[in-house]
Design a protein around this motif. Structure first.
Motif, short mmCIF file in Angstrom:
data_model
loop_
_atom_site.label_atom_id
_atom_site.label_comp_id
_atom_site.label_asym_id
_atom_site.label_seq_id
_atom_site.Cartn_x
_atom_site.Cartn_y
_atom_site.Cartn_z
N GLY A 65 -4.98 11.57 27.81
CA GLY A 65 -4.12 12.70 28.10
C GLY A 65 -2.65 12.41 27.88
O GLY A 65 -1.79 12.96 28.57
N ILE A 66 -2.35 11.54 26.92
CA ILE A 66 -0.96 11.23 26.57
C ILE A 66 -0.76 11.49 25.08
O ILE A 66 -1.72 11.60 24.31
CB ILE A 66 -0.58 9.78 26.90
N ASP A 67 0.49 11.57 24.69
CA ASP A 67 0.83 11.71 23.28
C ASP A 67 1.09 10.30 22.74
O ASP A 67 1.92 9.57 23.28
CB ASP A 67 2.08 12.58 23.11
N VAL A 68 0.36 9.91 21.71
CA VAL A 68 0.50 8.58 21.12
C VAL A 68 1.04 8.72 19.71
O VAL A 68 0.50 9.46 18.90
CB VAL A 68 -0.85 7.83 21.09
N GLN A 69 2.11 8.01 19.44
CA GLN A 69 2.71 8.00 18.10
C GLN A 69 2.53 6.62 17.50
O GLN A 69 2.89 5.61 18.12
CB GLN A 69 4.20 8.35 18.17
N PHE A 70 1.96 6.57 16.30
CA PHE A 70 1.76 5.30 15.59
C PHE A 70 2.80 5.17 14.49
O PHE A 70 3.06 6.11 13.74
CB PHE A 70 0.38 5.26 14.94
N GLU A 71 3.37 3.98 14.37
CA GLU A 71 4.20 3.63 13.23
C GLU A 71 3.61 2.39 12.59
O GLU A 71 3.75 1.28 13.10
CB GLU A 71 5.65 3.36 13.64
N ALA A 72 2.92 2.58 11.47
CA ALA A 72 2.24 1.49 10.80
C ALA A 72 3.04 1.01 9.60
O ALA A 72 3.49 1.79 8.77
CB ALA A 72 0.85 1.93 10.35
N ARG A 73 3.22 -0.32 9.53
CA ARG A 73 3.94 -0.95 8.42
C ARG A 73 3.20 -2.21 8.01
O ARG A 73 2.25 -2.64 8.65
CB ARG A 73 5.36 -1.32 8.85
N GLY A 74 3.68 -2.84 6.93
CA GLY A 74 3.18 -4.15 6.56
C GLY A 74 3.56 -5.17 7.62
O GLY A 74 4.52 -4.96 8.39
N SER A 75 2.85 -6.28 7.69
CA SER A 75 3.04 -7.23 8.80
C SER A 75 4.46 -7.80 8.86
O SER A 75 5.03 -7.93 9.95
CB SER A 75 2.02 -8.36 8.69
N PRO A 211 4.53 -14.30 4.87
CA PRO A 211 4.82 -15.73 4.87
C PRO A 211 4.15 -16.54 5.96
O PRO A 211 4.08 -17.76 5.85
CB PRO A 211 6.35 -15.77 5.01
N THR A 212 3.66 -15.90 7.02
CA THR A 212 2.93 -16.67 8.03
C THR A 212 1.41 -16.49 7.88
O THR A 212 0.65 -16.96 8.72
CB THR A 212 3.35 -16.24 9.45
N SER A 417 10.12 -22.40 5.47
CA SER A 417 8.94 -21.83 4.81
C SER A 417 9.22 -20.41 4.32
O SER A 417 8.72 -20.00 3.27
CB SER A 417 7.72 -21.85 5.74
N LEU A 418 10.03 -19.65 5.08
CA LEU A 418 10.42 -18.31 4.63
C LEU A 418 11.21 -18.41 3.33
O LEU A 418 10.97 -17.64 2.39
CB LEU A 418 11.29 -17.63 5.69
N GLN A 419 12.16 -19.32 3.29
CA GLN A 419 12.98 -19.50 2.08
C GLN A 419 12.10 -19.84 0.89
O GLN A 419 12.25 -19.24 -0.19
CB GLN A 419 13.98 -20.62 2.32
N LYS A 420 11.16 -20.76 1.08
CA LYS A 420 10.29 -21.17 -0.03
C LYS A 420 9.35 -20.03 -0.43
O LYS A 420 9.06 -19.83 -1.62
CB LYS A 420 9.47 -22.40 0.37
N TRP A 421 8.87 -19.26 0.56
CA TRP A 421 7.96 -18.15 0.26
C TRP A 421 8.65 -17.11 -0.63
O TRP A 421 8.09 -16.67 -1.63
CB TRP A 421 7.46 -17.49 1.54
#
Length: 427
Positions: A65-75, A211-212, A417-421
């Motif tokens: 009984g609630i309003d649910v809003q989804f925001e889906a993105r890449g990880s 990257p993870t 690792s982020l830099q290398k990715w």
């Protein structure tokens, strides 16, 4: 809501007993009251397409009984937004490797275990690190290491009344391959992460652009090929990263990789359009492709899986008005129906015994027991995802989670690792 235990076969009862904690009684399983939101509130949920599906949103709104809003993105995009803008969401859904980043950024707050209706039903995987005594815990950020908020406000395995995330959806990942092009291998024997780097697949390989996550798919592949033998694959050093990415960049410049996907629908398109023959893959993509008559097998690599555990976290900036709705939504996720829904796309829930009443005996035997399907089984999208006679690659829940090589992890070398990715992706 009553469970008719007469309809549960002997094998199902035995597995339910194994999965349940010792404190669960039949009476507890039979009573599954929903906890309804007290007032009509809007709950904002930020996450990925893995769990933020329209069918789930509609069912939650109907039941709560609630309003649910989804925001889906890449990880990667989800983690970035959550870490810098906690006021933009109430609940966050992703994977346990994001916990350290969010906790250090003060983007999430502790969850009160006493407000979790089904806490005692959650199985040992996130509480102790093992679903069976003989299971490998796996390298890296095994979820139990990050679950509890310690007295000094750090995260650790010591049990307290406060946790950093709600344990719910989880699975082991590997890669999928088109069996009309690549001959089907033998689970745990011939199927290998090294296939991702095999020259005979050049130009037809896809990798998840995270990257993870994608980093570990490639690290497992590189180690399987004998190119680098990591001292600790859950904590790869800067020097090891240099060697690894020098090799990968050379491969990329030779057009070994066809593309890097950022969402489950994109990975489905990669395989459906024959852009790739083999790629990093999540279970719903395999289910969706099989439902479209694309013969994709989800590998059970002999080196072990890359494990992941879904986390549901509460924003540090959540309003008091939304907090009750957030707890109700978290409790709803463990109330039975959601666990059965995600089982049909190949995922597991932390208290499977409660979802069993929503699954047929054939579904339970296939998805959790690793047995051959006695009838065609529908996926969560309503299409036939499993054909009669098929068995789930990798076997039962216990077998799969006893063979985790490494968990999705934020390593000590995370920044490097982020830099290398990104050097690799843009090379």
């Amino acid at each position: 809501m009553k469970v008719n235990l007469k309809d549960v076969d002997t094998n199902k009862r035995r597995t339910l007993k194994t999965l349940a904690t010792s404190t669960i009684t039949v009476a507890a399983i039979c009573n599954a009251p929903y906890v309804f939101a007290r007032k009509k509130h809007t709950l904002r949920v930020l996450g990925t397409h893995v769990t933020l599906q329209e069918s789930i949103r509609k069912q939650a709104m109907q039941d709560l009984g609630i309003d649910v809003q989804f925001e889906a993105r890449g990880s990667a995009a989800v983690l970035q937004k959550a870490s810098v803008a906690p006021s933009s969401f109430d609940l966050y859904e992703q994977w346990s490797n994001s916990i350290n980043v969010l906790w250090r950024a003060n983007s999430i707050q502790a969850i009160d275990k006493k407000r979790l209706t089904y806490w005692d039903e959650i199985n040992p995987l996130t509480k102790t690190g093992k679903v069976t005594d003989y299971a490998k815990i796996g390298a890296g950020d095994a979820p139990y290491k990050l679950l509890h908020v310690q007295e000094d406000n750090t995260l650790g395995p010591g049990h307290t009344d406060r946790i950093s995330f709600l344990p719910y959806v989880h699975n082991v990942d590997s890669f999928g391959y088109n069996t009309s092009v690549i001959p089907k291998g033998i689970p745990y024997e011939t199927e290998s992460w090294g296939w991702l780097l095999d020259p005979k697949h050049r130009g037809k390989v896809g990798i998840v652009n995270a990257p993870t996550i994608g980093l570990f798919d490639l690290a497992l592949a590189i180690q399987a090929k004998g190119i680098v033998n990591f001292a600790d694959i859950g904590a790869i050093t800067n020097n090891e990263l240099d060697v690894m990415f020098d090799y990968l960049i050379d491969l990329k410049q030779k057009n070994h990789f066809s593309g890097f996907w950022t969402s489950v629908p994109e990975s489905v398109d990669f395989m459906r359009t024959k852009r790739v023959n083999i790629e990093s893959m999540f279970s719903p993509a395999v289910s969706a492709l099989n439902g479209q008559n694309v013969p994709v097998n989800f590998a059970a690599p002999k080196e072990g899986y890359r494990g992941w555990h879904g986390v549901m976290c509460m924003s540090s900036a959540i309003s008091n008005n939304a907090k009750d709705a957030a707890y109700d939504y978290m409790n709803w996720w463990l109330s039975g129906w959601p666990g059965a829904f995600i089982a049909r796309q190949g995922y597991y829930i932390s208290n499977a015994q409660r979802s069993a009443q929503y699954l047929s005996a054939a579904e339970w035997d296939y998805w959790y027991q690793g047995k051959a399907a006695t009838v065609d089984l529908l996926g969560s999208d309503g299409n036939v995802a499993v054909k009669k006679g098929d068995t789930r690659s990798g076997g039962s829940y216990e077998t799969r989670f006893s063979n985790v090589a490494v968990w999705n992890t934020v390593m000590p070398s995370y920044e490097y690792s982020l830099q290398k990715w990104y050097e690799f992706i843009s090379s």
